[in-house]
Design an enzyme around this catalytic site. Structure first.
Site, mmCIF file in Angstrom:
data_model
loop_
_atom_site.group_PDB
_atom_site.id
_atom_site.type_symbol
_atom_site.label_atom_id
_atom_site.label_comp_id
_atom_site.label_asym_id
_atom_site.label_seq_id
_atom_site.Cartn_x
_atom_site.Cartn_y
_atom_site.Cartn_z
ATOM 1 N N GLY A 1 0.834 -1.202 0.000
ATOM 2 C CA GLY A 1 0.000 0.000 0.000
ATOM 3 C C GLY A 1 0.859 1.239 0.000
ATOM 4 O O GLY A 1 2.087 1.164 -0.083
ATOM 5 N N GLY A 27 5.439 7.351 2.353
ATOM 6 C CA GLY A 27 6.105 6.446 1.425
ATOM 7 C C GLY A 27 5.333 5.154 1.336
ATOM 8 O O GLY A 27 4.176 5.074 1.793
ATOM 9 N N GLU A 67 4.262 -5.423 13.360
ATOM 10 C CA GLU A 67 3.764 -6.780 13.096
ATOM 11 C C GLU A 67 2.936 -6.749 11.814
ATOM 12 O O GLU A 67 2.364 -5.706 11.453
ATOM 13 C CB GLU A 67 2.936 -7.294 14.262
ATOM 14 C CG GLU A 67 1.637 -6.553 14.467
ATOM 15 C CD GLU A 67 0.830 -7.072 15.646
ATOM 16 O OE1 GLU A 67 0.567 -8.287 15.681
ATOM 17 O OE2 GLU A 67 0.467 -6.262 16.517
ATOM 18 N N ASN A 108 -4.843 -9.466 7.041
ATOM 19 C CA ASN A 108 -6.087 -9.056 6.362
ATOM 20 C C ASN A 108 -6.211 -7.561 6.105
ATOM 21 O O ASN A 108 -7.269 -7.081 5.663
ATOM 22 C CB ASN A 108 -7.307 -9.553 7.151
ATOM 23 C CG ASN A 108 -7.556 -11.025 6.875
ATOM 24 O OD1 ASN A 108 -7.529 -11.456 5.719
ATOM 25 N ND2 ASN A 108 -7.738 -11.808 7.925
ATOM 26 N N ASP A 144 -8.410 9.772 15.301
ATOM 27 C CA ASP A 144 -8.760 9.341 13.942
ATOM 28 C C ASP A 144 -9.160 7.878 13.945
ATOM 29 O O ASP A 144 -8.759 7.090 13.095
ATOM 30 C CB ASP A 144 -7.570 9.578 13.002
ATOM 31 C CG ASP A 144 -8.003 9.513 11.524
ATOM 32 O OD1 ASP A 144 -9.216 9.487 11.250
ATOM 33 O OD2 ASP A 144 -7.106 9.497 10.652
#
Ligand code: ACK
Length: 982
Positions: A627, A632, A699, A703, A745
């Site tokens: 992603g 970055g 870690e 999913n 958030d």
């Protein structure tokens, strides 16, 4: 006497006069009317030269008798005129109406001052007529009568006649009759008519009750009169009325109702005409006979049914007569071995009734269908053979390879009344090969220490040739964890190699060409004891000891696994249990760990090294990019530290060309994350700051982020699984709030999910709050805030607290329960702020348990002090998990709409008149088109629309469907309760 003036022009009536000659009212009963007398009246005049009787004509030139006197030229006049005896009748109070003319004295020339302009009226009561006797003193004076009008002289010298009318009341009168007398004391008067009457309330009919002629009392009291119902009617409530002294009926009370077969017509109750009926008393009109019925006679209470039409006992007489239905049509049979599903169409004619049911009769027939007999009891009908309201039935447990005929009959509420032969639809089938029925009887023939011999009976229904039997047995104690299977050609077997003194369980099933039949029930057998074995008591002790040990070990393993695998159910290690290196002079409360803002460090690198471990870049292998982050790429990879197992990790990189501020901000996330140690907070493995690229290693969460994960797995989890995830997030948030860290958030996109569905809160940072979040928008005060997730006070004045995190948590619950739906859908941020401020809240997602929706609403309390704390949320979710039935009540079920608060989705729902408008406002035009074509046009219909309905009209894409259903829930609530601001 020549100069004696006369009344003159007595009978020339001017138009002015005519108005006074009014006709009598119907409630007046005349006792005397001088006008009615054609001949002489014969009244007594005393002295005889006083009043004289004269003939004249009235305005219609009808002859009348009048009296006049005009002795104005003479002194001391006392002229009496007495009527005949007037019987009182039933009058209690009498009225005397006098019509007279009176000359005004000025109009008479040469009068000597004796002229009068009045006369007196007297009466006398007597029990009988006294003939001509007259004693002036026995009369009582009623009144002095003066003229309102009198003869007047015009300028031209003409005289115009004015007729006066005066009425006087006399009462009470009690004797049988009375006389009236007129005393003239020197006036010029002509009595044109004298009428004596009394008043009565005349016979009348009100509310279908008759009221007789009634004479009012002399007093002011009303007379209460009981009415009698007219013919063919009965009292509904006793009819009464009051007769007033003025002879008027007042205050009708009560009423009568026309009898059965009679209707009110005017003031009577008349029989119903032929073709009409009336089955109950009342004042409605007779009704026309309903279809298929007739009433040839008049006065019918009911209409009789036409031939072959009937009315069941429960049918009202207003219902059309009906007939039995025709037979069911298009019977289809689907045979599955020895069961058959029968399916048929509704009869072409349901007989005019809705209560059609079906009966199915099963017949077993010989080949060629010649001989059939009723199926025996073993055949099973699902749901039942008779009284079926649906057009299908399953018939099971038929014999294999057998012909059956099924007769399907349609019945309705009048089938039993018809003597016509019944009509069936029939279908004939032949069953297939079927597996054998279970072995029912097993017998133990012989037992020894190591073997058991058994035999059994063939199954009741082998349904073919039995090829062999399968014999399955195992030690009872082992609970089927290991078992042995033998095959037997015949109906007996010997089980060898068994343990002595041991209980075995055994099941047998037969096999034919159609496959295995059902297994028999479990039979229990025991081998003989071993003479060398330890005593049974000891063995039990040993067994108990062994089983206890095994159980304890198993339990420990299970607990261990659960702790490690499920966020929702795991008991997390208390944050205080593991101490982190703290220092640096920051305020610490003894025993309570608090979060330290890395920005309070003068040198942010110091913070990084205090809270995060520096990793050797050579220990990290990057596999692929998963992603993109603000600073970055985000990659997956492996971390192999010396003397540790290799683990999967996520690696956030800082892209080259960064500024020092960007580097600091990038690493601040690690400084924050490094302070946390909780199973539901993403774990920091370490950082790489000494080499490039600069990396944060955490870690790996297989999913990915929760929002995408849920969208990928729409509707695939049980509620308990979803609540487990929410529990994990709440637990992580409790930890953060205990640490004094406000996330700012919290949203499903910032929760990561691992392969065990454990959810972990991620995305920590400071300035990043909201810089790298694509959802964040600039508020009017300049801050960048993810509006849809943020509490109103945080939007309004940046009051970010754990309570505002609780608001966001409520939104996360909504996201989870709607499988990643976007909160407030396509509404603009401004509209969201406005709607939330006005008190409206998101509606419950589809199928959302009421308890969870309540939790959301609690999190969305306007007053932040009323929102639940995270520890309360965790215990609530724990309770729900422990008691899953509490999750069965669904929030959007119509039974509890009062719990729901409204989603106005940016517009006043009441202003949308059609589904089209609504959808348009929701920007789901593709769906709008579908709905327009499917006549879902009114808000009412919309409110009743179910998910099933959506499927029917083609809205199957989950996104819009959910959106619409949620909106519908909102509409429905709106329709029922009106808007409910918080
Ligand atoms: O939904 P995703 O696959 O999960 O896409 C985003 C992306 O990186 C940008 O944030 C993924 N991501 C972030 N942190 C982790 C992690 N620790 N483990 C796995 N994927 C991660 C996130």
């Amino acid at each position: 006497m020549d100069c004696k003036p006369s009344v003159l022009l007595l009978f020339l009536f001017s138009p002015v006069c005519q108005g006074h000659l009014t006709s009598h009212h119907s409630n007046e009963v005349n006792l005397l009317d001088s006008k009615a007398s054609q001949g002489e009246l014969g009244w007594i005049s005393y002295p005889s030269h006083g009043w004289e009787e004269i003939s004249g004509v009235d305005e219609h030139y009808t002859p009348i008798r009048t009296f006049q006197v005009c002795n104005v030229m003479e002194y001391s006049q006392n002229n009496w005129l007495r009527t005949n005896w007037i019987p009182r009748n039933s009058a209690q109070k009498i009225y005397v109406e006098l019509k007279f003319t009176l000359r005004d004295c000025n109009s008479i020339p040469l009068v000597l001052g004796t002229c009068k302009e009045t006369f007196n009226l007297y009466y006398m009561e007597t029990e009988e007529d006294q003939g001509d006797q007259f004693w002036e003193h026995q009369f009582s004076k009623i009144d002095t009568i003066a003229a309102d009008e009198s003869f007047t002289q015009t300028d031209l010298g003409d005289r115009i006649l004015k007729l006066n009318t005066e009425v006087r009341e006399v009462g009470p009168v009690a004797q049988k009759g009375f006389y009236l007398a007129f005393q003239d004391v020197g006036a010029c008067v002509a009595l044109v008519t004298v009428r004596v009457y009394f008043k009565k309330c005349p016979f009348t009919v009100r509310n279908l009750a008759t009221f007789p002629d009634t004479v009012p009392t002399d007093s002011q009291a009303l007379v209460e009169v009981r009415g009698s119902c007219v013919n063919n009617s009965r009292e509904a409530e006793p009819p009464r009325m009051y007769c007033s002294t003025e002879g008027e009926w007042l205050v009708p009370i009560g009423k009568c109702l026309c009898d059965v077969a009679h209707e009110p017509r005017g003031v009577t109750c008349q029989v119903c005409r032929p073709g009409f009926y009336k089955s109950s008393p009342g004042n409605l009109r007779c009704s026309k006979c309903p279809p298929h019925s007739h009433a040839h006679q008049e006065g019918s209470a009911h209409c009789s049914c036409e031939k072959n039409y009937f009315r069941s006992e429960a049918d009202p007489s207003s219902m059309a007569c009906t007939r039995p239905p025709s037979s069911p049509r298009n019977v289809i049979s689907v045979i599955n071995e020895t069961s058959v599903i029968l399916d048929w169409s509704w009869p072409a004619d349901s007989g005019g009734r809705k209560d059609v049911t079906f009966n199915v009769v099963c017949k077993r027939c010989s080949a060629g269908q010649r001989k059939c007999e009723a199926c025996r009891g073993a055949v099973r009908f699902l749901p039942r053979p008779a009284g079926l309201s649906n057009t299908t039935v399953t018939v099971a447990d038929l014999l294999a390879h057998t012909n059956y005929t099924f007769e399907i009959e349609a019945l309705n509420g009048v089938s039993a009344l018809s003597s016509e032969p019944r009509q069936f639809a029939t279908v004939t089938i032949t069953t297939n090969q079927a597996a054998p029925s279970p072995v029912a009887v097993i017998r133990k023939d012989r037992t020894s220490r190591n073997s058991i011999s058994l035999s059994w009976l063939e199954p009741e229904r082998p349904n073919g040739i039995i090829l062999d039997y399968e014999v399955k047995f195992y030690e009872k104690q082992e609970q089927e964890t290991s078992y042995t299977i033998l095959r037997a050609k015949g109906t007996n077997v010997t089980l060898n190699g068994l343990k002595p003194d041991t209980i075995y369980l055994l099941q047998i099933r037969a096999r034919t060409a159609a496959g295995y039949g059902g297994s028999s029930r479990k039979f229990e057998f025991e081998t003989s004891p071993d003479s060398f074995s330890i005593s049974s008591e000891n063995s039990q002790v040993v067994l108990v000891a062994i089983s206890s040990a095994v159980a304890i070990i198993l339990l420990s393993v299970v607990v261990y696994l659960l702790l490690g695998r499920f966020c929702g159910y795991s008991k997390s290690k208390h944050p205080d249990e593991k101490r982190l290196p703290f220092g640096n002079g920051h305020l610490r409360l003894p025993g309570i760990r608090t979060y330290v803002d890395p920005h309070t460090y003068e040198d942010p690198t110091q913070a990084i090294h205090e809270f995060a471990r520096e990793l050797d870049a050579s220990c990290i292998a990057i596999d692929k990019v998963v992603g993109a982050g603000e600073f970055g790429e985000v990659c997956s990879g492996r971390l192999k530290q010396p003397s540790k197992k290799e683990t999967c990790v996520a690696i956030k990189t800082l892209k080259s060309g960064y500024t020092e501020t960007q580097r600091r901000d990038f690493l601040s996330e690690a400084s924050i994350m490094g302070q946390f140690d909780h199973p539901n907070i993403i774990r920091l493995e370490g950082v790489v700051t000494r080499n490039k690229p600069v990396m944060i290693v955490t870690e790996y969460m297989e999913n990915g982020s929760l929002d995408c994960f849920l969208r990928r797995h729409d509707a695939q989890f049980t509620v308990i699984q979803l609540v487990g995830m929410l529990r994990g997030i709440a637990s992580g948030m409790k930890y953060l709030s205990d640490m004094g860290y406000v996330h700012r958030d919290l949203a499903a996109r910032n929760i990561l999910v691992n392969s065990n569905l454990v959810c972990k809160v991620s995305d920590f940072g400071l300035s990043r709050v909201l810089e790298d979040d694509p959802e964040a928008a600039y508020t009017t005060r300049g801050g960048k805030i993810p509006i849809r997730w943020t509490a109103p006070e945080a939007i309004a004045y940046r009051k970010f607290t754990s309570a505002s995190d609780a608001w966001s948590y409520g939104i996360v619950v909504w996201e989870v329960m709607s499988y990643g739906e976007r909160p407030y859908w396509e509404m603009s941020n401004q509209d969201v702020i406005k709607a939330v401020d006005e008190g409206y809240r998101l509606p419950p997602p589809m199928d959302c348990p009421a308890a969870l929706y309540q939790l959301m609403l609690d999190c969305w309390q306007k007053d932040r002090n009323n929102r639940p704390k995270f520890d309360q949320i965790v215990s609530l979710l724990d309770k729900l998990i422990r008691n899953p039935s509490s999750l069965k009540i669904i929030a959007n079920a119509p039974s509890s709409p009062e719990n729901m608060l409204l989603d106005r989705t940016g517009a006043d729902i009441a202003t949308f008149c059609s589904m089209g408008d609504w959808l348009e406002s929701m920007h789901t035009l593709s769906c709008k088109d579908i709905f327009n074509g499917a006549s879902y046009s009114s808000c009412n219909t919309l409110a009743k629309t179910s998910t099933e309905d959506f499927k029917q009209v083609g809205v199957t894409i989950l996104g819009p469907q959910k959106k619409i259903v949620s909106s519908i829930t909102a509409l429905e609530t709106h329709a029922k309760n009106g808007p409910v601001p918080v």
